[in-house]
Design a protein around this motif. Structure first.
Motif, PDB file in Angstrom:
ATOM      1  N   UNK A  85      -6.001  -2.912   9.374  1.00  0.00           N
ATOM      2  CA  UNK A  85      -7.130  -2.578   8.504  1.00  0.00           C
ATOM      3  C   UNK A  85      -6.709  -2.048   7.144  1.00  0.00           C
ATOM      4  N   UNK A  86      -5.481  -1.543   7.019  1.00  0.00           N
ATOM      5  CA  UNK A  86      -5.045  -1.046   5.719  1.00  0.00           C
ATOM      6  C   UNK A  86      -4.920  -2.189   4.726  1.00  0.00           C
ATOM      7  N   UNK A 102      -1.960   7.512  -6.270  1.00  0.00           N
ATOM      8  CA  UNK A 102      -3.318   7.046  -6.032  1.00  0.00           C
ATOM      9  C   UNK A 102      -3.551   5.761  -6.820  1.00  0.00           C
ATOM     10  N   UNK A 139      13.378   2.213  -2.307  1.00  0.00           N
ATOM     11  CA  UNK A 139      12.904   3.474  -2.867  1.00  0.00           C
ATOM     12  C   UNK A 139      11.519   3.265  -3.447  1.00  0.00           C
ATOM     13  N   UNK A 178      -6.661   2.951  -1.794  1.00  0.00           N
ATOM     14  CA  UNK A 178      -6.414   4.370  -2.015  1.00  0.00           C
ATOM     15  C   UNK A 178      -5.038   4.657  -2.580  1.00  0.00           C
ATOM     16  N   UNK A 179      -4.059   3.867  -2.172  1.00  0.00           N
ATOM     17  CA  UNK A 179      -2.680   4.200  -2.484  1.00  0.00           C
ATOM     18  C   UNK A 179      -1.967   2.926  -2.915  1.00  0.00           C
ATOM     19  N   UNK A 212      11.340   3.388   5.724  1.00  0.00           N
ATOM     20  CA  UNK A 212      11.671   4.134   6.934  1.00  0.00           C
ATOM     21  C   UNK A 212      12.465   3.258   7.897  1.00  0.00           C
ATOM     22  N   UNK A 268       4.927   6.598  -4.533  1.00  0.00           N
ATOM     23  CA  UNK A 268       3.523   6.269  -4.300  1.00  0.00           C
ATOM     24  C   UNK A 268       2.629   7.037  -5.255  1.00  0.00           C
ATOM     25  N   UNK A 319       0.816  -1.205   0.000  1.00  0.00           N
ATOM     26  CA  UNK A 319       0.000   0.000   0.000  1.00  0.00           C
ATOM     27  C   UNK A 319       0.857   1.266   0.000  1.00  0.00           C
ATOM     28  N   UNK A 324       3.141   2.514   2.076  1.00  0.00           N
ATOM     29  CA  UNK A 324       3.125   3.299   3.313  1.00  0.00           C
ATOM     30  C   UNK A 324       4.505   3.769   3.720  1.00  0.00           C
ATOM     31  N   UNK A 325       5.539   3.281   3.062  1.00  0.00           N
ATOM     32  CA  UNK A 325       6.926   3.692   3.311  1.00  0.00           C
ATOM     33  C   UNK A 325       7.464   3.212   4.650  1.00  0.00           C
ATOM     34  N   UNK A 326       6.745   2.292   5.321  1.00  0.00           N
ATOM     35  CA  UNK A 326       7.249   1.829   6.611  1.00  0.00           C
ATOM     36  C   UNK A 326       8.552   1.061   6.416  1.00  0.00           C
TER      37      UNK A 326
END
Lengths: 200, 565
Positions: A183-184, A101, A96, A108-109, A88, A99, A81, A83-85
């Motif tokens: 939930x994502x 839509x 790299x 969503x993403x 990070x 993201x 999704x 989220x860049x977790x």
């Protein structure tokens, strides 16, 4: 910081008895082990110690941390999704993501590009721990080779093809999360309320 | 003198009229709040700021109110006692958060607000770890067409109504309203009337959660990857204080920075979205020289030497033919250095102010129902003068030439063939309004013997030049802007200028033959000593809010983090 002297416990070596001081029983025991292995090798009854790599591939445990894969959801789309977790959490800064839509109605993403520099990666597995939707996993593929640096930079398609390959071979890694995902990962499903009560 | 006791800590609030949230802030205590915003009216609808309030009587006894009250709606007076972390207040805050999270989707991984979301922060600081909700969460459909710049993620909304009050009280355009009741409530626009006023994107900053998102920034970056510097918007002479959020040398968004001396809490969409040219790949990246065989890109040193030699030669032949056009987009320091260099050639060298872009009339907000400015003091103004520093450059020009000579004088001299060597300073924003230099005057530049131009992009003007320096944008330099009322504010760099280019100030320093790097605060001290009308720059520091004319400047500016790319 120096260690506090009261935290230090001194351990003395055990006192040797008369028999131990002779060392003869230990020598005889060692010789017996060597003789046993010699006999096993000569007669061919013992276990094989050498694997004939690369003709014979090692069987690695399913939690081995090798090449990454990007998982697909049940519709075959990339599960990530964006989220860049992972990027990070990554201590080597090798992930790299760009993201955008998503083109789908139920999400969503999504990641427009998702690139991992496998040469920079240290295979610590922090990315799969950080992933809230179990989209990135480390597989047991360890024999990663390439003829150039560019070949070792894995893009989204290549990482998805690793997923297809591991599914075909039946070498799925073990899931890093136990229980339901966040939930994502599963929007609009019945599981959402149960998992969200644990998360809120 | 009134004293308020916040968690047993006495705070002197003077004669100010404050509510509990503001008084606690003075004491360094955070009362969590969503619907309260200092620039908007108080509705006390989110119930997040519930605290215990009481009064200390003159005889020393304290009587507390029997229930918790909303801090944002409760004014304080001498002897007011505020308790923010009593069991009763904590319990109220926990329950409020639990209620706000009932229908919140918790899709933080895909939400753009994650990382700067007050719902996240307060849940961490004041909330409970679990929810007792067993029913399914509501998932109303998103409204991506709320406005041209705004996306609404309906399910994330916590109904604080800040955005609705903004469109009613600040922009006065009243596009937004709340439809339905109770937990069916949704932010909505009327059909055919989207949220498209010129201040609309401020609702994204006002939104305490990720419900309202800017389409420009949507999914570009996670906010924790952004490096923030304080700056000033160069879009008009209001000089809105802003944050520049960038990463790896790319600007990703501009946000307003609350500054009561400049503009308040907000900024306009044109300024906010007007940064994209700075990220463009088509920008000029290296200095170049026009020789007999056409353009050749050269190193920075060579370009500086060529410009110095050219001006030296031609100034000896005709000192009255030396002209410099200072743009109102330059910082005070840059204008000073360029004027200093040009005046080095002789007292007769001409300094003129470049064209000052103007567009329409000053646009005051709030609007009334007919779209005209409502009576009363405007709460926000988009100024017609579309440049950030006319006042500052004029102050420099007045010092050097005694009066401000307009751009027409340059055009007249150009028409008569009196201009022999010219320096056209850069910084003009590329806008849809056409190039700043009049197209009909461009052929006249052929007769100029030495033309040095600073430009951000290649143009008809730069094609006529002998030496072209790539100009740095405002987000790449340090300096001072003076807004319409003379408020001097510091700007800081977010990224280095691209390629071989240097900041404009550095170019002038090197032309002057001064050694070292361009340090804005040292130059400010020098300028204040030389030019008495700019004495507000005397310490070299202007603080975060800037210094008005006649005000005493701060001795030290707060330490600034240098962005690391």
């Amino acid at each position: 910081m120096a260690i506090n002297t009261k935290d230090v416990t001194w351990v003395e070596p055990p006192q040797l008895g008369l028999l131990d001081q002779l060392y003869l029983p230990a020598i005889v025991g060692g010789m017996a082990t060597a003789l046993k292995h010699l006999l096993e090798t000569v007669t061919g009854t013992g276990p094989d110690a050498t694997q004939q790599y690369p003709e014979e591939k090692p069987k690695l445990p399913p939690h081995y941390r090798g090449l990454h894969r990007l998982n697909r959801d049940e519709k075959g789309r990339v599960k990530c999704v964006a989220c860049f977790m992972c990027s990070t959490a990554c201590p080597a800064h090798c992930i790299d993501i760009v993201a955008a839509p998503s083109p789908w109605n139920d999400r969503e993403k999504y990641p427009e590009t998702f690139v991992i520099d496998e040469l920079r990666c240290i295979y610590c597995g922090m990315c799969e721990q950080a992933c809230p939707v179990d989209a990135i996993e480390l597989t047991s593929i360890f024999d990663l080779t390439g003829l150039s640096r560019e070949q070792m930079i894995f893009d989204k398609e290549k990482l998805l093809s690793v997923y297809d390959e591991t599914v075909r071979r039946g070498t799925d890694p073990v899931r890093t999360h136990s229980g339901k995902l966040g939930p994502a990962s599963e929007p609009g499903e019945a599981g959402l309320t149960e998992s969200s009560s644990a998360q809120s | 003198m009134a004293t308020v006791y916040v968690n047993d800590q006495p705070v002197d609030i003077g004669n100010e009229k404050l509510n509990c949230v503001q008084a606690a802030e003075k004491a360094g205590v955070l009362i969590p709040h969503y619907c309260y915003h200092p620039a908007l009216s108080v509705v006390a609808s989110c119930r997040m700021c519930l605290v215990e309030v009481g009064e200390k009587k003159p005889d020393g006894t304290i009587s507390m109110m029997p229930k918790v009250v909303p801090g944002c709606q409760t004014p304080v007076k001498d002897g007011t006692v505020i308790v923010t972390r009593s069991d009763k207040a904590k319990d109220a805050q926990e329950r409020t958060l639990e209620s706000l999270l009932l229908n919140h989707p918790l899709d933080c991984p895909v939400c753009d607000k994650a990382g700067e979301c007050t719902l996240q922060d307060y849940s961490f600081g004041f909330g409970k770890a679990e929810s007792r909700m067993h029913d399914e969460k509501k998932t109303p459909p998103n409204k991506p067409d709320l406005g041209p710049n705004i996306d609404l993620f309906t399910d994330r909304c916590i109904m604080c109504s800040r955005c609705v009050r903004f469109t009613r009280e600040i922009s006065g355009t009243s596009e937004l309203y709340i439809t339905h009741r109770g937990d069916h409530s949704e932010i909505a626009v009327f059909p055919g009337d989207p949220l498209d006023n010129k201040l609309s994107t401020n609702v994204v900053d006002l939104c305490p959660v990720g419900a309202l998102a800017s389409k420009d920034f949507l999914y570009k970056q996670r906010v924790w990857n952004l490096k923030t510097v304080d700056s000033v918007c160069p879009g008009c002479s209001t000089g809105c204080s802003i944050h520049i959020d960038g990463n790896k040398g790319v600007i990703h968004r501009l946000r307003p920075r609350a500054n009561p001396k400049a503009q308040g809490h907000f900024m306009c969409d044109e300024g906010r979205l007007g940064y994209h040219y700075a990220n463009s790949a088509d920008r000029l990246r290296e200095p170049s020289i026009r020789g007999p065989h056409g353009w050749t890109p050269v190193g920075y040193r060579e370009a500086v030497q060529t410009a110095q030699q050219g001006f030296n030669e031609h100034s000896l032949r005709s000192i009255t033919g030396v002209w410099a056009v200072l743009s109102p987009f330059m910082t005070v320091e840059e204008a000073y250095l360029l004027a200093l260099w040009i005046r080095d050639f002789g007292k007769e060298a001409r300094l003129v102010l470049g064209p000052v872009p103007r567009e329409g009339e000053d646009d005051h907000y709030p609007k009334d129902c007919r779209g005209n400015a409502a009576p009363g003091v405007p709460k926000f103004t988009i100024r017609a003068e579309k440049c950030p520093n006319r006042i500052g450059v004029e102050a420099i020009l007045k010092h050097f030439t005694g009066t401000v000579i307009g751009f027409d004088a340059f055009l007249t001299a150009l028409g008569k063939g009196h201009v022999k060597s010219a320096f056209l300073a850069g910084g003009y924003l590329p806008t849809g309004r056409g190039h700043w230099f009049p197209a009909e005057a461009v052929p006249l530049l052929e007769q100029v013997n030495m033309l040095v131009v600073q430009e951000i992009f290649t143009s008809a003007l730069s094609q006529k030049a002998h030496v072209v320096f790539p100009s740095a944008t405002w987000a790449e330099k340090e300096g001072t802007f003076l807004n319409h009322q003379g408020l001097a504010q510091e700007i800081h760099w977010n990224s280095a200028p691209p390629g071989e280019s240097r900041t404009d100030g550095q170019v002038y320093l090197d032309l002057l033959g001064r050694t070292g790097l361009m340090r804005a605060h040292q130059l400010r001290r020098e300028i204040a000593q030389v030019i008495p009308s700019l004495s507000q720059l005397s310490t070299g520091h202007l603080g975060t809010e800037g210094v008005l004319p006649g005000e005493a400047p701060p001795v030290q500016s707060p330490k600034r983090k240098i962005p690391v790319s």
